[in-house]
Design an enzyme around this catalytic site. Structure first.
Site, PDB file in Angstrom:
ATOM      1  N   ASN A  11       8.460  -3.054  -3.431  1.00 17.21           N
ATOM      2  CA  ASN A  11       7.508  -2.038  -2.982  1.00 17.21           C
ATOM      3  C   ASN A  11       8.270  -1.103  -2.059  1.00 17.21           C
ATOM      4  OD1 ASN A  11       5.473  -0.489  -1.980  1.00 17.21           O
ATOM      5  ND2 ASN A  11       4.299  -2.192  -1.086  1.00 17.21           N
ATOM      6  N   HIS A  95      -2.976  -3.373  -1.398  1.00 19.38           N
ATOM      7  CA  HIS A  95      -1.942  -3.658  -0.404  1.00 19.38           C
ATOM      8  C   HIS A  95      -2.529  -3.569   1.008  1.00 19.38           C
ATOM      9  CE1 HIS A  95       1.618  -3.311   2.072  1.00 19.38           C
ATOM     10  NE2 HIS A  95       2.220  -3.960   1.103  1.00 19.38           N
ATOM     11  N   GLU A  97      -1.533  -2.219   3.587  1.00 14.40           N
ATOM     12  CA  GLU A  97      -1.513  -0.876   4.201  1.00 14.40           C
ATOM     13  C   GLU A  97      -2.632  -0.006   3.648  1.00 14.40           C
ATOM     14  OE1 GLU A  97       2.658  -0.474   3.406  1.00 14.40           O
ATOM     15  OE2 GLU A  97       2.919  -2.149   4.799  1.00 14.40           O
ATOM     16  N   GLU A 165       0.230 -11.730   0.744  1.00  7.82           N
ATOM     17  CA  GLU A 165       1.054 -11.098   1.762  1.00  7.82           C
ATOM     18  C   GLU A 165       0.339 -11.198   3.109  1.00  7.82           C
ATOM     19  OE1 GLU A 165       3.854  -8.000   0.008  1.00  7.82           O
ATOM     20  OE2 GLU A 165       1.924  -7.009   0.048  1.00  7.82           O
ATOM     21  N   SER A 211       8.427  -9.866   4.726  1.00  4.24           N
ATOM     22  CA  SER A 211       9.754 -10.110   5.299  1.00  4.24           C
ATOM     23  C   SER A 211      10.615 -11.043   4.450  1.00  4.24           C
ATOM     24  CB  SER A 211       9.631 -10.621   6.745  1.00  4.24           C
ATOM     25  OG  SER A 211       8.967  -9.655   7.557  1.00  4.24           O
TER      26      SER A 211
HETATM   27  P1  13P Z   1       8.366  -6.280   3.928  1.00  6.67           P
HETATM   28  O1  13P Z   1       9.157  -7.014   2.877  1.00  6.67           O
HETATM   29  O2  13P Z   1       9.061  -5.031   4.420  1.00  6.67           O
HETATM   30  O3  13P Z   1       7.884  -7.174   5.003  1.00  6.67           O
HETATM   31  O4  13P Z   1       7.049  -5.717   3.180  1.00  6.67           O
HETATM   32  C1  13P Z   1       6.306  -6.578   2.398  1.00  6.67           C
HETATM   33  C2  13P Z   1       5.330  -5.792   1.651  1.00  6.67           C
HETATM   34  O5  13P Z   1       4.400  -5.216   2.206  1.00  6.67           O
HETATM   35  C3  13P Z   1       5.498  -5.703   0.192  1.00  6.67           C
HETATM   36  O6  13P Z   1       4.386  -5.139  -0.414  1.00  6.67           O
END
Ligand code: 13P
Length: 248
Positions: A11, A95, A97, A165, A211
């Site tokens: 992503n 997601h 976000e 996630e 992460s």
């Molecule tokens: P990171 O791997 O930067 O923590 O992000 C995870 C993520 O939101 C993938 O969709």
């Protein structure tokens, strides 16, 4: 029971430019990638066509969002029909976000999932609890409720992968331990067994995201219910190749 094919999604979020993404694409195209792993890169909307035109055909391309209807007066949105027109086969929906920065509701995410699937897109459907929800002991309740709304909108699970996630692990460098990830994945699969079907529970890929790095991916990948990853920051770096190859 057929083995679940390992799936690694990148992503890219709102990162990169033609130069840096072009370099990354060259790295991926020329790397020795485990051909047992399904690989999909989630590009910013404006680079979807660029990514699809330049990435090797063995690597899929995903949009990071889409709208719930095919066309119309929806300024700033793109539809699954447009994605298909540009050769895009996947979309990331729900997601954290989108949920927590842009305020997307479970209901809207469910409608998007249904519409994307009607248009034959693959869907990477994301779920996960916030830190305060984990600390309050409500992780299962939160992820089951989010999964229920997704499940209500899925007829054919063969085009869906779930991405667990935990919000507290996204972009923080605080990765869920392999045991923490396995625990939630196992419970999610059990939930699928009880609320969807035995065969879907056995076949659906459940990805871990938050992460993930070249350094921690192998141990996470060794967990029986971790069927792949959704990778943010590390998917923009050459170590993404190591993550794709985590299950050697
Ligand atoms: P990171 O791997 O930067 O923590 O992000 C995870 C993520 O939101 C993938 O969709």
């Amino acid at each position: 029971m057929p083995a679940r094919q390992f799936f690694v999604g990148g992503n890219w979020k709102m990162n990169g430019d033609k130069k840096s993404l072009g370099d990354l694409i060259t790295t991926l195209n020329t790397a020795a990638l485990n051909d047992q792993t399904e690989v999909v890169c989630g590009a910013p909307t404006i680079y979807l066509d660029f990514a699809r035109s330049n990435l090797d055909a063995r690597i899929g391309v995903a949009a990071q969002n889409c709208y719930k209807v095919a066309k119309g007066a929806f300024t700033g949105e793109i539809s699954p029909a447009m994605m298909k027109d540009c050769g895009i086969d996947w979309v990331i929906l729900g997601h954290s976000e989108r949920r927590h920065v842009f305020g997307e509701s479970d209901e809207l995410i469910g409608q998007k999932v249904a519409h994307a699937l009607e248009n034959d897109l693959g869907v990477i459907a994301c779920i996960g609890e916030k830190l305060e929800e984990r600390e309050a002991g409500t992780t299962e309740k939160v992820v089951f409720e989010q999964t229920q709304v997704i499940a209500d909108n899925v007829k054919d699970w063969s085009k869906v992968v779930l991405a667990y996630e935990p919000v507290w692990a996204i972009g923080t460098g605080v990765t869920a331990s392999p045991q923490q990830a396995q625990e939630v994945h196992e419970k999610l699969r059990q939930w699928m067994r009880e609320n969807v079907s035995e065969s879907v529970a056995d076949s659906v890929r459940i990805l871990y995201g938050g992460s993930v790095t070249g350094g921690n991916c192998k141990e996470l990948a060794s967990q029986p219910d971790v069927d792949g990853f959704l990778v943010g920051g590390a998917s923009l770096k050459p170590e993404f190749v190591d993550i794709i190859n985590a299950r050697g």
